[in-house]
Design a protein around this motif. Structure first.
Motif, PDB file in Angstrom:
ATOM      1  N   PHE A   1     -22.422  43.899  45.467  1.00  0.00           N
ATOM      2  CA  PHE A   1     -21.634  42.793  45.998  1.00  0.00           C
ATOM      3  C   PHE A   1     -20.131  42.922  45.761  1.00  0.00           C
ATOM      4  CE2 PHE A   1     -25.832  41.004  44.666  1.00  0.00           C
ATOM      5  CZ  PHE A   1     -26.359  40.913  45.944  1.00  0.00           C
ATOM      6  N   GLY A   2     -19.711  43.950  45.050  1.00  0.00           N
ATOM      7  CA  GLY A   2     -18.286  44.140  44.819  1.00  0.00           C
ATOM      8  C   GLY A   2     -17.677  43.132  43.875  1.00  0.00           C
ATOM      9  N   MET A   3     -18.508  42.388  43.181  1.00  0.00           N
ATOM     10  CA  MET A   3     -18.062  41.389  42.211  1.00  0.00           C
ATOM     11  C   MET A   3     -18.885  41.545  40.944  1.00  0.00           C
ATOM     12  SD  MET A   3     -17.952  37.993  44.654  1.00  0.00           S
ATOM     13  CE  MET A   3     -19.650  38.243  45.187  1.00  0.00           C
ATOM     14  N   THR A   4     -18.319  41.100  39.826  1.00  0.00           N
ATOM     15  CA  THR A   4     -19.095  41.121  38.598  1.00  0.00           C
ATOM     16  C   THR A   4     -19.952  39.867  38.509  1.00  0.00           C
ATOM     17  OG1 THR A   4     -17.473  39.945  37.230  1.00  0.00           O
ATOM     18  CG2 THR A   4     -17.206  42.346  37.460  1.00  0.00           C
ATOM     19  N   ILE A   5     -20.959  39.910  37.679  1.00  0.00           N
ATOM     20  CA  ILE A   5     -21.798  38.731  37.450  1.00  0.00           C
ATOM     21  C   ILE A   5     -20.958  37.562  36.952  1.00  0.00           C
ATOM     22  CG2 ILE A   5     -23.521  37.828  35.821  1.00  0.00           C
ATOM     23  CD1 ILE A   5     -25.136  40.374  36.260  1.00  0.00           C
ATOM     24  N   ASP A   6     -19.985  37.854  36.075  1.00  0.00           N
ATOM     25  CA  ASP A   6     -19.154  36.783  35.519  1.00  0.00           C
ATOM     26  C   ASP A   6     -18.214  36.192  36.558  1.00  0.00           C
ATOM     27  OD1 ASP A   6     -20.281  37.072  32.971  1.00  0.00           O
ATOM     28  OD2 ASP A   6     -18.966  38.766  32.531  1.00  0.00           O
ATOM     29  N   ASP A   7     -17.910  36.939  37.629  1.00  0.00           N
ATOM     30  CA  ASP A   7     -17.106  36.386  38.719  1.00  0.00           C
ATOM     31  C   ASP A   7     -17.871  35.317  39.484  1.00  0.00           C
ATOM     32  OD1 ASP A   7     -14.961  38.082  38.223  1.00  0.00           O
ATOM     33  OD2 ASP A   7     -15.674  39.630  39.614  1.00  0.00           O
TER      34      ASP A   7
ATOM     35  N   ALA B   1     -36.887  37.981  49.784  1.00  0.00           N
ATOM     36  CA  ALA B   1     -35.988  36.886  50.170  1.00  0.00           C
ATOM     37  C   ALA B   1     -36.427  36.277  51.500  1.00  0.00           C
ATOM     38  CB  ALA B   1     -34.553  37.402  50.255  1.00  0.00           C
ATOM     39  N   ARG B   2     -36.749  37.126  52.480  1.00  0.00           N
ATOM     40  CA  ARG B   2     -37.206  36.612  53.774  1.00  0.00           C
ATOM     41  C   ARG B   2     -38.521  35.858  53.637  1.00  0.00           C
ATOM     42  NH1 ARG B   2     -35.466  41.813  55.496  1.00  0.00           N
ATOM     43  NH2 ARG B   2     -37.628  42.555  55.581  1.00  0.00           N
ATOM     44  N   ASN B   3     -39.427  36.389  52.813  1.00  0.00           N
ATOM     45  CA  ASN B   3     -40.707  35.703  52.606  1.00  0.00           C
ATOM     46  C   ASN B   3     -40.505  34.313  52.009  1.00  0.00           C
ATOM     47  OD1 ASN B   3     -41.971  38.002  53.543  1.00  0.00           O
ATOM     48  ND2 ASN B   3     -42.598  38.722  51.522  1.00  0.00           N
TER      49      ASN B   3
ATOM     50  N   ILE C   1     -45.845  21.481  46.654  1.00  0.00           N
ATOM     51  CA  ILE C   1     -45.761  22.939  46.617  1.00  0.00           C
ATOM     52  C   ILE C   1     -44.321  23.353  46.847  1.00  0.00           C
ATOM     53  CG2 ILE C   1     -46.521  25.100  47.669  1.00  0.00           C
ATOM     54  CD1 ILE C   1     -48.757  23.625  46.247  1.00  0.00           C
ATOM     55  N   THR C   2     -43.789  24.198  45.966  1.00  0.00           N
ATOM     56  CA  THR C   2     -42.419  24.669  46.130  1.00  0.00           C
ATOM     57  C   THR C   2     -42.346  26.180  45.921  1.00  0.00           C
ATOM     58  OG1 THR C   2     -41.786  24.397  43.798  1.00  0.00           O
ATOM     59  CG2 THR C   2     -41.543  22.473  45.225  1.00  0.00           C
ATOM     60  N   PHE C   3     -41.275  26.749  46.430  1.00  0.00           N
ATOM     61  CA  PHE C   3     -40.938  28.156  46.232  1.00  0.00           C
ATOM     62  C   PHE C   3     -39.466  28.218  45.837  1.00  0.00           C
ATOM     63  CE2 PHE C   3     -44.534  28.141  49.021  1.00  0.00           C
ATOM     64  CZ  PHE C   3     -45.252  29.288  48.725  1.00  0.00           C
ATOM     65  N   PRO C   4     -39.096  29.151  44.960  1.00  0.00           N
ATOM     66  CA  PRO C   4     -37.673  29.273  44.620  1.00  0.00           C
ATOM     67  C   PRO C   4     -36.844  29.558  45.868  1.00  0.00           C
ATOM     68  CG  PRO C   4     -39.023  30.614  43.164  1.00  0.00           C
ATOM     69  CD  PRO C   4     -39.917  30.162  44.278  1.00  0.00           C
ATOM     70  N   ARG C   5     -35.699  28.913  45.970  1.00  0.00           N
ATOM     71  CA  ARG C   5     -34.832  29.122  47.132  1.00  0.00           C
ATOM     72  C   ARG C   5     -33.932  30.327  46.875  1.00  0.00           C
ATOM     73  NH1 ARG C   5     -29.713  27.257  48.169  1.00  0.00           N
ATOM     74  NH2 ARG C   5     -29.832  26.041  46.245  1.00  0.00           N
ATOM     75  N   PRO C   6     -33.975  31.349  47.752  1.00  0.00           N
ATOM     76  CA  PRO C   6     -33.099  32.507  47.544  1.00  0.00           C
ATOM     77  C   PRO C   6     -31.671  32.196  47.984  1.00  0.00           C
ATOM     78  CG  PRO C   6     -34.351  32.803  49.556  1.00  0.00           C
ATOM     79  CD  PRO C   6     -34.838  31.514  48.935  1.00  0.00           C
ATOM     80  N   LEU C   7     -30.714  32.728  47.260  1.00  0.00           N
ATOM     81  CA  LEU C   7     -29.316  32.637  47.661  1.00  0.00           C
ATOM     82  C   LEU C   7     -29.033  33.868  48.522  1.00  0.00           C
ATOM     83  CD1 LEU C   7     -29.556  30.790  45.125  1.00  0.00           C
ATOM     84  CD2 LEU C   7     -27.154  31.305  44.678  1.00  0.00           C
ATOM     85  N   LEU C   8     -29.145  33.714  49.820  1.00  0.00           N
ATOM     86  CA  LEU C   8     -29.161  34.856  50.731  1.00  0.00           C
ATOM     87  C   LEU C   8     -27.884  35.675  50.677  1.00  0.00           C
ATOM     88  CD1 LEU C   8     -30.957  33.282  53.821  1.00  0.00           C
ATOM     89  CD2 LEU C   8     -31.919  34.721  52.020  1.00  0.00           C
TER      90      LEU C   8
ATOM     91  N   LEU D   1     -31.900  40.404  43.943  1.00  0.00           N
ATOM     92  CA  LEU D   1     -32.336  39.139  44.535  1.00  0.00           C
ATOM     93  C   LEU D   1     -31.972  38.008  43.587  1.00  0.00           C
ATOM     94  CD1 LEU D   1     -33.910  37.298  46.494  1.00  0.00           C
ATOM     95  CD2 LEU D   1     -36.018  38.000  45.329  1.00  0.00           C
ATOM     96  N   VAL D   2     -31.187  37.055  44.047  1.00  0.00           N
ATOM     97  CA  VAL D   2     -30.798  35.897  43.248  1.00  0.00           C
ATOM     98  C   VAL D   2     -31.495  34.671  43.825  1.00  0.00           C
ATOM     99  CG1 VAL D   2     -28.895  34.458  42.427  1.00  0.00           C
ATOM    100  CG2 VAL D   2     -28.574  36.929  42.692  1.00  0.00           C
ATOM    101  N   GLU D   3     -32.227  33.954  42.961  1.00  0.00           N
ATOM    102  CA  GLU D   3     -32.945  32.749  43.368  1.00  0.00           C
ATOM    103  C   GLU D   3     -32.524  31.590  42.477  1.00  0.00           C
ATOM    104  OE1 GLU D   3     -37.022  33.556  42.696  1.00  0.00           O
ATOM    105  OE2 GLU D   3     -37.104  35.329  43.990  1.00  0.00           O
TER     106      GLU D   3
END
Length: 419
Positions: free
Chosen positions: A33-39, A113-115, A129-136, A144-146
């Motif tokens: 992503f060209g960014m650090t996690i802390d960014d 992510a698509r699933n 019923i829930t599923f984690p929402r992906p941050l696309l 993959l960030v959820e």
């Protein structure tokens, strides 16, 4: 099928494997992503709350290792087909191909992510019923960030219910919720989470309250407000009862948190009458989706099973198999299937004795002996059904999967879906 001790040891692979180092995670994130996690994040814990999926554990080198293994499997299948002509009906090369496609999907996190997006749409009208929402915008093949979802692993709930008859109604409610969700995936949506072992299911409890009369005189529309219930003095269910806790050692090995079944049972017993269970399904990288012909075959077969028509089931298994000409002693298959379903019918009044998994296991054994070749995706659905019933029976020993299947089949025959 396997010894209890073996299952206990292997269950650690569900969420308590040894992760790769956090430095590797930070490096991958920057590369993608060209960014650090802390960014990106205000807070980021270097110690994982749980590690189980193949991509989480081994991703830095797993693709090359996996491709080598799959290449070896493909060659072995060809050798078996060449050396053992009688085994050609198994079509091992096709089975390896199906397995390879499944494994490759597991290491491309954009697939998961698509699933998750599809599952979220399919269950948007089902608050239980829930599923984690992906941050696309933060998803790639390697990352993959959820959203974080609070909950107790369903395996912990199973343990807390043991020997506590007063909690049996809760177990029944959770079992019904999960089985109905699975059958909706299978028979209504044709989009099935194919890895629903206990490590991939979280349980939480939501209390729904109607908003007060004052809300009628504000801009807020009259509705209901839902609140996630957590123990007093705890920030989350995960904090209090644990989904896994990490060792502070340099290796950051993830180990199971101590299970306090009494404390969890006390929390469950104190839930208000307005509380409802909520299931969250994790790790959606592996799904089963049948072609229209295979889906029709499955529904016809299930209709034969729930009507205890052994001859019809046997005829369908052969006529709609991948290679009907390879089947042997079809009359014997029909007789065996008829005897099996007659036995099931006699036991139908004793719900604990009516195991759908047992029916499927016996049917799989029959098709193997009679050289009936099932489609790989079809067999995967059968295994997923066994998993779903196994989890349901651990929560409610009297759960009857056959009773849940019939309404879905009737709804499908009428051209509708079942909520």
């Amino acid at each position: 099928m396997f010894p209890v001790e073996m299952c206990r040891v292997l269950s650690k692979l569900q969420a308590n494997c040894e992760p790769h180092g956090i430095a590797e995670t930070r490096k991958l994130f920057k590369q993608e992503f060209g960014m650090t996690i802390d960014d990106v994040f205000e807070e980021f814990a270097d110690v994982p709350v749980g590690v189980g999926a193949i991509s989480e554990v081994l991703h830095p080198n797993v693709r090359d290792q996996m491709e080598l293994d799959l290449h070896i499997l493909a060659h072995l299948a060809e050798v078996v087909n060449y050396c053992f002509r009688d085994a050609q009906w198994l079509s091992l090369t096709d089975e390896v191909r199906v397995f390879s496609d499944m494994m490759r999907a597991q290491v491309d996190l954009t697939v998961e992510a698509r699933n998750l997006v599809v599952f979220g749409q399919n269950f948007k009208a089902h608050p239980g019923i829930t599923f984690p929402r992906p941050l696309l915008e933060l998803c790639s093949e390697r990352v993959l960030v959820e959203e974080f979802v609070d909950g107790v692993p369903i395996s912990r709930l199973m343990e807390a219910l043991q020997g506590r008859p007063a909690l049996a109604p809760l177990g029944r409610d959770v079992a019904k919720l999960g089985i109905r969700a699975f059958l909706k995936m299978l028979l209504s949506d044709n989009f099935v989470h194919a890895d629903l072992h206990p490590g991939n299911i979280l349980v939480s409890f939501v209390e729904t309250r109607r908003q007060g009369w004052r809300d009628w005189f504000t801009r807020s529309p009259p509705a209901t407000a839902s609140a996630l219930l957590v123990p007093a003095g705890a920030a989350s269910l995960r904090e209090r009862f644990g989904a896994g806790s990490a060792s502070p050692a340099a290796t950051a090995t993830v180990t199971a948190a101590p299970v306090d079944n009494d404390a969890l049972a006390d929390f469950l017993a104190a839930l208000p009458a307005t509380a409802h269970p909520q299931l969250t399904f994790l790790d959606a990288g592996l799904i089963s989706q049948l072609g229209q012909a295979s889906l029709a075959n499955l529904k016809d077969l299930l209709s034969g099973v729930v009507s205890f028509d052994g001859a019809r089931v046997a005829e369908l298994l052969v006529s709609r198999s991948a290679t009907p000409s390879t089947a042997v002693d079809t009359a014997g298959l029909a007789a065996e299937m008829g005897a099996l379903l007659s036995h099931v019918r006699r036991d139908a009044l004793r719900l604990a004795a009516t195991s759908f998994a047992g029916i499927l296991a016996a049917a799989f054994d029959m098709v193997r002996r009679h050289h009936v070749r099932l489609d790989g995706d079809f067999a995967n659905v059968g295994v997923a059904l066994m998993l779903a019933e196994g989890v349901g029976r651990a929560l409610d020993p009297d759960v009857d999967l056959l009773a849940f299947v019939a309404p879905f089949l009737m709804s499908a025959a009428a051209g509708g879906g079942l909520s």
